[in-house]
Structure formats: C-alpha cells, structure tokens
Motif scaffolding. Sequence first.
Motif, PDB file in Angstrom:
ATOM      1  N   SER A  85      -8.240  43.015   1.858  1.00 40.00           N
ATOM      2  CA  SER A  85      -8.023  41.705   1.237  1.00 40.00           C
ATOM      3  C   SER A  85      -8.343  40.580   2.209  1.00 40.00           C
ATOM      4  O   SER A  85      -8.920  39.557   1.831  1.00 40.00           O
ATOM      5  CB  SER A  85      -6.588  41.576   0.708  1.00 40.00           C
ATOM      6  N   HIS A  86      -8.001  40.777   3.481  1.00 35.13           N
ATOM      7  CA  HIS A  86      -8.304  39.744   4.471  1.00 35.13           C
ATOM      8  C   HIS A  86      -9.772  39.726   4.849  1.00 35.13           C
ATOM      9  O   HIS A  86     -10.288  38.680   5.262  1.00 35.13           O
ATOM     10  CB  HIS A  86      -7.393  39.882   5.689  1.00 35.13           C
ATOM     11  N   VAL A  88     -12.154  40.113   2.616  1.00 35.06           N
ATOM     12  CA  VAL A  88     -12.675  39.262   1.539  1.00 35.06           C
ATOM     13  C   VAL A  88     -12.306  37.804   1.815  1.00 35.06           C
ATOM     14  O   VAL A  88     -13.139  36.899   1.684  1.00 35.06           O
ATOM     15  CB  VAL A  88     -12.134  39.718   0.158  1.00 35.06           C
ATOM     16  N   ASN A  89     -11.059  37.567   2.209  1.00 37.18           N
ATOM     17  CA  ASN A  89     -10.597  36.206   2.489  1.00 37.18           C
ATOM     18  C   ASN A  89     -11.360  35.590   3.664  1.00 37.18           C
ATOM     19  O   ASN A  89     -11.727  34.418   3.633  1.00 37.18           O
ATOM     20  CB  ASN A  89      -9.092  36.202   2.769  1.00 37.18           C
ATOM     21  N   CYS A 118      -8.808  28.882  -0.219  1.00 36.10           N
ATOM     22  CA  CYS A 118      -8.663  30.280   0.195  1.00 36.10           C
ATOM     23  C   CYS A 118      -7.230  30.797   0.198  1.00 36.10           C
ATOM     24  O   CYS A 118      -7.017  31.991  -0.039  1.00 36.10           O
ATOM     25  CB  CYS A 118      -9.279  30.461   1.580  1.00 36.10           C
ATOM     26  N   VAL A 121      -6.158  32.283  -3.245  1.00 34.76           N
ATOM     27  CA  VAL A 121      -6.915  33.512  -3.486  1.00 34.76           C
ATOM     28  C   VAL A 121      -6.348  34.643  -2.623  1.00 34.76           C
ATOM     29  O   VAL A 121      -6.156  35.769  -3.090  1.00 34.76           O
ATOM     30  CB  VAL A 121      -8.424  33.295  -3.198  1.00 34.76           C
ATOM     31  N   ASN A 122      -6.029  34.320  -1.374  1.00 34.96           N
ATOM     32  CA  ASN A 122      -5.478  35.321  -0.468  1.00 34.96           C
ATOM     33  C   ASN A 122      -4.127  35.846  -0.952  1.00 34.96           C
ATOM     34  O   ASN A 122      -3.843  37.034  -0.845  1.00 34.96           O
ATOM     35  CB  ASN A 122      -5.359  34.742   0.937  1.00 34.96           C
ATOM     36  N   LEU A 125      -4.794  38.456  -3.594  1.00 33.19           N
ATOM     37  CA  LEU A 125      -5.377  39.672  -3.019  1.00 33.19           C
ATOM     38  C   LEU A 125      -4.331  40.475  -2.242  1.00 33.19           C
ATOM     39  O   LEU A 125      -4.202  41.685  -2.430  1.00 33.19           O
ATOM     40  CB  LEU A 125      -6.541  39.315  -2.088  1.00 33.19           C
ATOM     41  N   VAL A 126      -3.586  39.795  -1.368  1.00 39.17           N
ATOM     42  CA  VAL A 126      -2.598  40.495  -0.544  1.00 39.17           C
ATOM     43  C   VAL A 126      -1.512  41.090  -1.422  1.00 39.17           C
ATOM     44  O   VAL A 126      -1.092  42.241  -1.238  1.00 39.17           O
ATOM     45  CB  VAL A 126      -2.002  39.554   0.518  1.00 39.17           C
ATOM     46  N   TYR A 128      -1.695  42.059  -4.482  1.00 35.93           N
ATOM     47  CA  TYR A 128      -2.256  43.209  -5.191  1.00 35.93           C
ATOM     48  C   TYR A 128      -2.272  44.449  -4.291  1.00 35.93           C
ATOM     49  O   TYR A 128      -1.825  45.525  -4.676  1.00 35.93           O
ATOM     50  CB  TYR A 128      -3.666  42.899  -5.691  1.00 35.93           C
ATOM     51  N   PHE A 129      -2.778  44.300  -3.065  1.00 32.76           N
ATOM     52  CA  PHE A 129      -2.940  45.453  -2.188  1.00 32.76           C
ATOM     53  C   PHE A 129      -1.629  45.940  -1.581  1.00 32.76           C
ATOM     54  O   PHE A 129      -1.485  47.117  -1.301  1.00 32.76           O
ATOM     55  CB  PHE A 129      -3.947  45.162  -1.078  1.00 32.76           C
TER      56      PHE A 129
END
Length: 132
Positions: A85-86, A88-89, A118, A121-122, A125-126, A128-129
Amino acid sequence: MKDILGRLDETKRRWLGEVVRFGIVGITATLIQYLVYWVCLRWFSPGLSLTVGYVVSFLYNFYASTHFTFRVKANARHGAGFLLSHGVNYLLQMLTLQFFLWLGVGEQWAPIPMFAICVPVNFLLVRYFLKR
C-alpha cells in the motif's frame, strides 16, 4: 460528544476510533516526512528529499499503524500489505509532487497539496491491507 458516541453501534464506534487514531498517526507521520523533506532539500533534489522523508516516515508509520491505529499484530503478512500500500502511495506522492512542481509550486510548498491528495488514499489502502 459522549451522547453521540453512545448512540453509535459498536462497529461504527470502532471505525470512528480508527479514523481518529489514523489522523493522529497520519499527521505525525506527515510532519516527520515533511520535516525530513525540508532538511534534505538543502542537499538533494525534491524527488530524493521526498524519498528520504518517506522512508523515515514509513518506519514510524508501520509501527504506529499496527500497534495504535488498527491494533493488529505486526507480522510478515501485515508488513507485506503495508509495504504494498505504501509502494502505491509513494508512487502517487512522487507523481503528484512532480505535477505540482511542474505547475510552478515552490519546492518547499509542493508537498502540501500532494499530502491533501495522497493521505486519504493512503488511509483506504492501509486499512484494506491491515484489516483484511
């Protein structure tokens, strides 16, 4: 405020707690990254300065996100998801930083609008993971 929290079901209360804790960790990690970026600008390009700041912030952020924000055990699976995730970020940050520099925003200030894009969005993502 207590009355409002009392009316929320447990799932919503937990999610709200995550958002608040993410905000605390996110603000701290962002400040760390921005401070390192600013210091590094004395010697390095904006892209390299962003990278150095990102690495320092990443190390803090992983520990704080697993232990404080999402309260999950730091393990290889969570680490891999966090790293993905990071990754992608980081790419998103590098692209948006370059975009704002191209628009003429000064090197010292270009990370500000970059963070505004960002950071949300982060979070997604974080979360989710680390929570799947």
